[in-house]
Enzyme design. Structure first.
Site, mmCIF file in Angstrom:
data_model
loop_
_atom_site.group_PDB
_atom_site.id
_atom_site.type_symbol
_atom_site.label_atom_id
_atom_site.label_comp_id
_atom_site.label_asym_id
_atom_site.label_seq_id
_atom_site.Cartn_x
_atom_site.Cartn_y
_atom_site.Cartn_z
ATOM 1 N N LYS A 40 48.713 47.518 41.215
ATOM 2 C CA LYS A 40 49.455 47.190 42.411
ATOM 3 C C LYS A 40 49.229 45.736 42.826
ATOM 4 C CE LYS A 40 48.404 51.805 44.209
ATOM 5 N NZ LYS A 40 47.675 52.529 45.301
ATOM 6 N N GLU A 96 49.478 39.059 36.641
ATOM 7 C CA GLU A 96 48.365 39.835 37.187
ATOM 8 C C GLU A 96 47.836 39.184 38.453
ATOM 9 O OE1 GLU A 96 45.465 42.633 36.104
ATOM 10 O OE2 GLU A 96 44.982 41.248 34.483
ATOM 11 N N ASP A 97 47.152 39.978 39.254
ATOM 12 C CA ASP A 97 46.551 39.428 40.462
ATOM 13 C C ASP A 97 45.345 38.554 40.128
ATOM 14 O OD1 ASP A 97 45.034 41.615 39.598
ATOM 15 O OD2 ASP A 97 44.895 42.563 41.566
ATOM 16 N N ASP A 100 39.372 38.686 35.553
ATOM 17 C CA ASP A 100 37.942 38.808 35.822
ATOM 18 C C ASP A 100 37.206 38.843 34.477
ATOM 19 O OD1 ASP A 100 35.803 39.243 37.698
ATOM 20 O OD2 ASP A 100 35.877 41.372 37.302
ATOM 21 N N LYS A 128 38.716 34.080 37.592
ATOM 22 C CA LYS A 128 37.258 33.979 37.782
ATOM 23 C C LYS A 128 36.630 33.762 36.412
ATOM 24 C CE LYS A 128 36.700 37.821 40.933
ATOM 25 N NZ LYS A 128 35.811 38.915 41.370
ATOM 26 N N VAL A 150 37.224 39.253 46.139
ATOM 27 C CA VAL A 150 38.225 38.838 47.122
ATOM 28 C C VAL A 150 39.240 39.937 47.403
ATOM 29 C CG1 VAL A 150 38.000 36.355 46.733
ATOM 30 C CG2 VAL A 150 39.542 37.694 45.281
ATOM 31 N N ASP A 156 42.894 44.393 46.824
ATOM 32 C CA ASP A 156 42.333 45.422 47.705
ATOM 33 C C ASP A 156 40.843 45.634 47.494
ATOM 34 O OD1 ASP A 156 42.710 46.656 45.046
ATOM 35 O OD2 ASP A 156 41.957 48.438 46.070
ATOM 36 N N ARG A 162 45.448 44.760 51.133
ATOM 37 C CA ARG A 162 46.558 44.183 50.356
ATOM 38 C C ARG A 162 47.549 43.426 51.226
ATOM 39 N NH1 ARG A 162 46.085 46.520 45.241
ATOM 40 N NH2 ARG A 162 45.440 48.705 45.201
#
Ligand code: XMP
Ligand code: MG
Length: 172
Positions: A40, A96-97, A100, A128, A150, A156, A162
């Site tokens: 999401k 993508e958000d 990582d 990151k 974050v 989220d 969000r």
């Protein structure tokens, strides 16, 4: 809402999006871009970014997860939903958000390569690099950040946060 402090402001995000959109308009000039929004987390970013683009865009959604709950990665990626169709010989940008460890992106690269696109690139709002376990370098990055957890602007913590208009660091 969880206690948090503002890290990247709404204005900073919007300014960066304008620059990213200009770059995408240039890089994909004369082409139709198939954007695969990874649910999401990327939904808010993608919704804002596509409205700054001038090139023709086709939108797809894919839901994957590697995090069981909270902030710790489970290590395996599950595909929950896909609206992806007809990517063969198309130009594809996966959005993508946050990148990582790279475990999710590694899975997505394999999954999307199998659709035989003409080109395949990756865009992340946040990167990151310190946390990387698999050597993956995204083609487009909104902001490179240090190892903070974050929330906000699509991201989220246990499904909350969000809808924040900024990106924030979670505080204990
Ligand atoms: P990996 O480790 O597979 O992780 O590269 C990518 C996914 O992990 C989630 N993630 C975060 N979510 N704040 C979040 O809200 C964070 O700081 C964070 N770090 C990783 C996210 O779902 C991402 O797609
Ligand atoms: Mg999450």
């Amino acid at each position: 809402m969880y206690k948090h402090r503002v890290f990247i402001t709404e204005d900073q995000i919007q300014a960066r999006l304008v620059a990213l959109a200009e770059q995408l308009d240039r890089d994909y000039a004369g082409r139709t871009l198939n954007i695969v929004c990874i649910l999401k987390g990327a939904a808010v970013f993608v919704a804002d970014l596509i409205r700054l683009l001038h090139i023709p865009v086709i939108l797809h959604f894919l839901k994957v997860s590697s995090y069981t709950d909270g902030a710790e990665s489970s290590g395996t990626v599950h595909l929950h939903f896909s609206s992806v169709t007809d990517l063969e010989a198309r130009h594809v940008l996966v959005i993508e958000d946050i990148l990582d460890t790279g475990i999710t992106m590694d899975y997505l690269i394999k999954h999307m390569t199998a659709t035989k696109p003409a080109s395949l690139r990756y865009c992340v709002l946040l990167d990151k690099p310190e946390r990387r376990k698999i050597d993956i370098r995204p083609d487009y990055v909104g902001f490179e950040i240090a190892d903070y957890f974050v929330i906000g602007y699509g991201l989220d913590y246990n499904e909350l946060g969000r809808n924040l208009r900024y990106i924030a660091i979670l505080e204990e």
